[in-house]
Design an enzyme around this catalytic site. Structure first.
Site, PDB file in Angstrom:
ATOM      1  N   HIS A 105       1.323   8.666   6.594  1.00 54.91           N
ATOM      2  CA  HIS A 105       2.368   7.958   7.337  1.00 54.91           C
ATOM      3  C   HIS A 105       3.515   8.877   7.733  1.00 54.91           C
ATOM      4  O   HIS A 105       4.344   8.517   8.548  1.00 54.91           O
ATOM      5  CB  HIS A 105       2.959   6.817   6.495  1.00 54.91           C
ATOM      6  CG  HIS A 105       2.080   5.625   6.440  1.00 54.91           C
ATOM      7  ND1 HIS A 105       1.598   5.131   5.257  1.00 54.91           N
ATOM      8  CD2 HIS A 105       1.583   4.832   7.410  1.00 54.91           C
ATOM      9  CE1 HIS A 105       0.843   4.072   5.509  1.00 54.91           C
ATOM     10  NE2 HIS A 105       0.813   3.869   6.809  1.00 54.91           N
ATOM     11  N   LYS A 152       0.874  -1.176   0.000  1.00 53.76           N
ATOM     12  CA  LYS A 152       0.000   0.000   0.000  1.00 53.76           C
ATOM     13  C   LYS A 152       0.904   1.216   0.000  1.00 53.76           C
ATOM     14  O   LYS A 152       2.042   1.162   0.450  1.00 53.76           O
ATOM     15  CB  LYS A 152      -0.871   0.004   1.252  1.00 53.76           C
ATOM     16  CG  LYS A 152      -1.969  -1.028   1.180  1.00 53.76           C
ATOM     17  CD  LYS A 152      -3.091  -0.602   2.080  1.00 53.76           C
ATOM     18  CE  LYS A 152      -3.907  -1.799   2.501  1.00 53.76           C
ATOM     19  NZ  LYS A 152      -4.614  -1.546   3.734  1.00 53.76           N
ATOM     20  N   HIS A 187       1.891   6.898   2.192  1.00 53.25           N
ATOM     21  CA  HIS A 187       1.286   8.173   1.835  1.00 53.25           C
ATOM     22  C   HIS A 187       1.532   9.236   2.909  1.00 53.25           C
ATOM     23  O   HIS A 187       2.174   8.973   3.920  1.00 53.25           O
ATOM     24  CB  HIS A 187      -0.200   7.996   1.558  1.00 53.25           C
ATOM     25  CG  HIS A 187      -0.945   7.399   2.704  1.00 53.25           C
ATOM     26  ND1 HIS A 187      -1.243   8.112   3.831  1.00 53.25           N
ATOM     27  CD2 HIS A 187      -1.427   6.145   2.885  1.00 53.25           C
ATOM     28  CE1 HIS A 187      -1.890   7.338   4.662  1.00 53.25           C
ATOM     29  NE2 HIS A 187      -2.009   6.135   4.126  1.00 53.25           N
TER      30      HIS A 187
HETATM   31  N1  ARG Z   1       0.507  -0.649   9.855  1.00 50.15           N
HETATM   32  C1  ARG Z   1      -0.398   0.140  10.643  1.00 50.15           C
HETATM   33  C2  ARG Z   1      -1.058   1.206   9.772  1.00 50.15           C
HETATM   34  O1  ARG Z   1      -0.510   1.626   8.777  1.00 50.15           O
HETATM   35  C3  ARG Z   1       0.266   0.800  11.812  1.00 50.15           C
HETATM   36  C4  ARG Z   1       0.921  -0.122  12.801  1.00 50.15           C
HETATM   37  C5  ARG Z   1       0.995   0.452  14.141  1.00 50.15           C
HETATM   38  N2  ARG Z   1       1.746  -0.330  15.070  1.00 50.15           N
HETATM   39  C6  ARG Z   1       1.279  -1.317  15.832  1.00 50.15           C
HETATM   40  N3  ARG Z   1       2.108  -1.921  16.627  1.00 50.15           N
HETATM   41  N4  ARG Z   1       0.037  -1.672  15.775  1.00 50.15           N
HETATM   42  O2  ARG Z   1      -2.148   1.660  10.127  1.00 50.15           O
END
Ligand code: ARG
Length: 567
Positions: A133, A127, A130
């Protein structure tokens, strides 16, 4: 450096022995402006003991106190005893400290022997990386640096979203419509297209969802070679793209162990919850009931036995405790996930682990586009890489116009353009929502990164032109102009600001503070001649320039922003 607050406490404790020094220090306030002194001690608390009105107490005590070498004046204003710092001492202590400590000025060793994990960025494979992030990436990187600056052994973790039902969708979509060559040309965009198409078609054809679930289950069971290979391939090509952005931002991670890394670590945790009698069945799924804590249940396994985001986070926390024995385990993740973090941290606590309190979610506000909310599903995204590239291009255009002979134009444009984006991200309180705007990001006026960087470069060129040397003898008593003292005061506060930023997990404190330093410096620059005055004064002023330059540079570095010497 001289700790003037401590000295205030020393003075007060001599005349009020009944109060402990630490207690006094906590009571000391900073008046709203310097005309009222640098520190103020409120006397309300003493009324009982002295059996007098606070005003009278303040008046009497102010007369009795001897400020010694540290304070020029001590007087009462109403119920407060106000202390005016001996500015010569202040100048001396600040400049001597910066001269000795240089880029370490403001650092401490309070974190020695302790590990702080900072998890940040954590984009999802396949993905786009963007603009949503960028906040996690930039805030997290800054916190990582701030902790390190205070002597902690800080560890940068990227919890890649490399697992979950979306991989079921991607595999299913790839098998239907994918073309490997096309995807490898432009991985994230092409994978995104597949993802968007899959979601669209699944709205018409429910069976597609079933197919996606099947592939995800195959992936999770780990026996289907095809599924595993496709997953690995998507992970590799995505990470390659993410790394382009990390390189641009100068960010390095100590670990990329993402969600998939924890998949084989879940059964043990689930078993433990089972043994502790925490799991309840609910429509075929396993949950931990959190009603008592006013939260919806935490979903531990789904009806088909596959596990969830929450379960992986719990397993990851256990792994981290065991592997790193962290002092703090920090997660820089959007406030949209507040509930998720509250839930799983509660579950760990209920399992009986008191280190649950050391798992800290650091939320931040949402980013939206001027035209509305970002949505990967609908393909409405702004790519971070594009933002950074556009910022660099615009900066280069400005340099071409204003300073075409500058050496290393391209490199400087990169440092300034990217710095502009990072700076604006870190300027506001992290919890504030904000709307991404190209115009604002690329504006180089006012309280912006380029303004602060430019101030640094200006100071640097003054040092060059004035042939500054640290070996110069400096007569600190020559620095008496208000503009000079104003800078000194801000430099004096810098170490405290950094500690504050660390404790509140708020890099914006540093952003704001170095902006104030830059403003004060430019006032000084515009009203006090530096290179054209007689030698003694010139040396003293250059020392101030050196100190300012050094602190701005450190501040920018803590934000993850570079400081070019020329621009
Ligand atoms: N990959 C997730 C996202 O883009 C964020 C991860 C956050 N970290 C965690 N330990 N849950 O929304």
């Amino acid at each position: 450096m001289i700790d003037f607050r401590k000295e205030v406490a020393n003075c007060i404790s001599k005349v009020v022995p009944s109060l402990g020094k630490e207690e006094i220090e906590n009571l000391v306030e900073i008046p709203p402006n310097y005309d009222m002194g640098d520190y103020a001690f409120p006397c309300f608390r003493l009324a009982k003991e002295f059996k007098k009105a606070p005003n009278l107490i303040a008046e009497e005590l102010a007369e009795k106190i001897d400020g010694g070498v540290y304070f020029n004046e001590i007087k009462n204003v109403g119920p407060y005893i106000n202390f005016f710092v001996n500015t010569e001492k202040l100048v001396e202590t600040v400049l001597n400290s910066v001269m000795e400590e240089k880029e370490k000025f403001g650092s401490t060793n309070i974190g020695k022997g302790r590990k702080v994990l900072v998890e940040f960025s954590s984009p999802n494979i396949a993905k786009p990386f963007h603009i949503g992030h960028i906040r996690s990436t930039v805030i997290g990187n800054s916190l990582y640096k701030i902790f390190r600056f205070q002597g902690f052994d800080s560890v940068a973790l990227n919890h890649l979203g490399d697992y979950g039902t979306q991989f079921g969708m991607l595999i299913a979509a790839y098998k239907k419509w994918g073309d490997r060559e096309v995807i490898e040309e432009d991985p994230i965009n092409e994978l995104l297209k597949l993802y968007v198409r899959f979601n669209k078609e699944a709205e018409k054809d429910e069976s597609l969802r079933e197919e996606a679930r099947y592939w995800f289950k195959e992936l999770e069971d780990g026996n289907n070679q095809e599924a595993l290979e496709l997953w690995q391939w998507m992970r590799d090509i995505s990470l390659k793209e993410f790394n382009i952005v990390y390189d641009m931002l100068n960010i390095k991670f100590d670990s990329y162990a993402g969600e998939s890394f924890y998949s084989d670590k879940m059964p043990k945790v689930i078993e433990e919850m089972e043994e502790k009698g925490m799991l309840k069945e609910s429509r075929g799924a396993m949950i931990v009931d959190l009603e008592e804590y006013n939260m919806p249940p935490a979903l531990i396994t789904k009806s088909d036995g596959s596990t969830l985001y929450t379960t992986r986070d719990i397993a990851a926390a256990f792994y981290r405790k065991e592997h790193y024995d962290f002092y703090k385990n920090i997660y820089v993740v959007a406030s949209e996930q507040n509930l998720h973090f509250k839930q799983w941290i509660k579950v760990v606590e209920l399992m009986g682990y008191d280190w649950a309190k050391d798992c800290i979610h650091v939320p931040f506000g949402m980013v939206s586009l001027e035209e509305g909310k970002l949505s990967t599903r609908e393909g409405k995204v702004v790519f971070l890489e594009d933002v950074l590239n556009k910022a660099v291009e615009s900066t280069l255009a400005i340099i071409e116009e204003r300073n075409p002979d500058l050496e290393n134009k391209e490199e400087v444009a990169k440092q300034v353009g990217i710095g502009a984006v990072v700076f604006q991200e870190l300027f506001n309180n992290r919890i504030k929502d904000y709307v991404f705007s190209w115009d604002r990001t690329l504006s180089f006026e006012g309280e912006t990164g380029p303004y602060v960087q430019y101030t640094h470069a200006r100071a640097n060129s003054l040092l060059d032109k004035g042939e500054f040397s640290l070996a110069n003898k400096v007569d600190y008593s020559l620095l008496i102009a208000e503009e000079e003292i104003n800078i000194i005061r801000l430099l004096y506060q810098f170490p405290e600001i950094v500690i504050d930023a660390m404790e509140k997990l708020e890099p914006s404190f540093i952003t704001r503070h170095i902006t104030e330093i830059a403003k004060a410096f430019n006032k000084f620059y515009n009203s006090c001649p530096i290179l054209t005055v007689e030698k003694e004064l010139k040396n003293a002023r250059l020392m101030l320039v050196f100190a300012t330059k050094t602190v701005i540079r450190t501040g920018l570095d803590l934000l993850g922003i570079e400081a070019p010497n020329r621009m």
